[in-house]
Design a protein around this motif. Structure first.
Motif, short mmCIF file in Angstrom:
data_model
loop_
_atom_site.label_atom_id
_atom_site.label_comp_id
_atom_site.label_asym_id
_atom_site.label_seq_id
_atom_site.Cartn_x
_atom_site.Cartn_y
_atom_site.Cartn_z
N ASP A 115 0.82 -1.21 0.00
CA ASP A 115 0.00 0.00 0.00
C ASP A 115 0.85 1.26 0.00
O ASP A 115 0.53 2.25 0.63
CB ASP A 115 -1.00 0.00 1.15
N GLY A 116 1.96 1.20 -0.72
CA GLY A 116 2.79 2.39 -0.89
C GLY A 116 4.15 2.25 -0.26
O GLY A 116 4.26 1.91 0.91
N GLN A 117 5.19 2.49 -1.03
CA GLN A 117 6.56 2.44 -0.53
C GLN A 117 6.86 3.71 0.26
O GLN A 117 6.29 4.77 -0.02
CB GLN A 117 7.55 2.31 -1.69
N GLY A 118 7.75 3.62 1.21
CA GLY A 118 8.20 4.79 1.95
C GLY A 118 7.29 5.20 3.09
O GLY A 118 7.54 6.20 3.74
N LYS A 119 6.22 4.46 3.33
CA LYS A 119 5.33 4.79 4.43
C LYS A 119 5.87 4.18 5.72
O LYS A 119 6.51 3.13 5.70
CB LYS A 119 3.92 4.27 4.17
#
Length: 154
Positions: free
Chosen positions: A61-65
Motif C-alpha cells: 500500500d505504498g513504498q516509503g510509508k
C-alpha cells in the motif's frame, strides 16, 4: 464493586489467543522436495493454524510509508518490485486490521497470525499463503546496513 466485576469478567472471558502461536520457518511452508512445482509444494497441515514467522516486509500500500496494513512477507532481505519474486510457496500475503510499523528494508520482523492456504496475485507477485495478522513483533537485534552508499530508493 467495579473492580470485582472487571476481575470476574477477565476470569471467564475466552483468552485473546484461542491457541498458542506455532513458531515456523520458511522451510515449513514448502515441505516437499525442491523439484516439486511451487504451486503443489505447500503445507496443508498449516492451513488455519496460528503461526509466528520471521521475514521481511514489502509494503503493498505504498513504498516509503512508516506503517502498512497490507504487505508481502518474504524470507529474503531486499525483495522489491523490480526484482523477480520468490516462488508462491515462499511468499505470504499479510493483512492487518490496524496498520503496523514498517521496519527498514534490511530489518527482519516476526509476524504472528492465522495462516491460510490461498493462492492469489498480491501486488507484483503470486502468493501461496495468506496470513491475517494478529501481531507484529520487532526483531530482537537491530540489523544495520554495512554500506550506507547503496541506499535502496524507488
Amino acid at each position: 464493586m467495579k473492580k470485582l466485576i472487571l476481575a470476574l469478567s477477565l476470569l471467564i472471558s475466552p483468552p485473546l489467543f484461542a491457541q498458542e502461536a506455532m513458531s515456523i520457518l520458511w522451510s515449513n511452508l514448502a515441505p516437499g522436495s525442491a523439484d516439486l512445482p511451487p504451486a503443489s509444494n505447500i503445507n496443508l497441515a498449516l492451513d488455519g493454524k496460528v503461526v509466528i514467522i520471521p521475514g521481511f516486509i514489502v509494503p503493498l500500500d505504498g513504498q516509503g510509508k512508516a506503517q502498512t496494513k497490507n504487505f508481502l512477507l518474504t524470507p529474503q532481505q531486499g525483495a522489491c518490485f523490480h526484482k523477480p519474486p520468490s516462488p508462491p510457496n515462499q511468499l505470504i500475503h499479510v493483512t492487518f486490521d490496524q496498520a503496523v510499523d514498517v521496519p527498514g528494508p534490511e530489518q527482519p520482523i516476526y509476524i504472528a497470525g492465522k495462516l491460510t492456504i490461498k493462492s492469489a496475485q498480491a501486488g507484483f507477485a503470486k502468493t501461496g499463503y495468506h496470513l491475517q495478522g494478529i501481531e507484529a513483533i520487532a526483531y530482537p537485534v537491530q540489523v544495520s546496513s554495512t554500506d550506507t552508499h547503496t541506499a535502496h530508493n524507488h
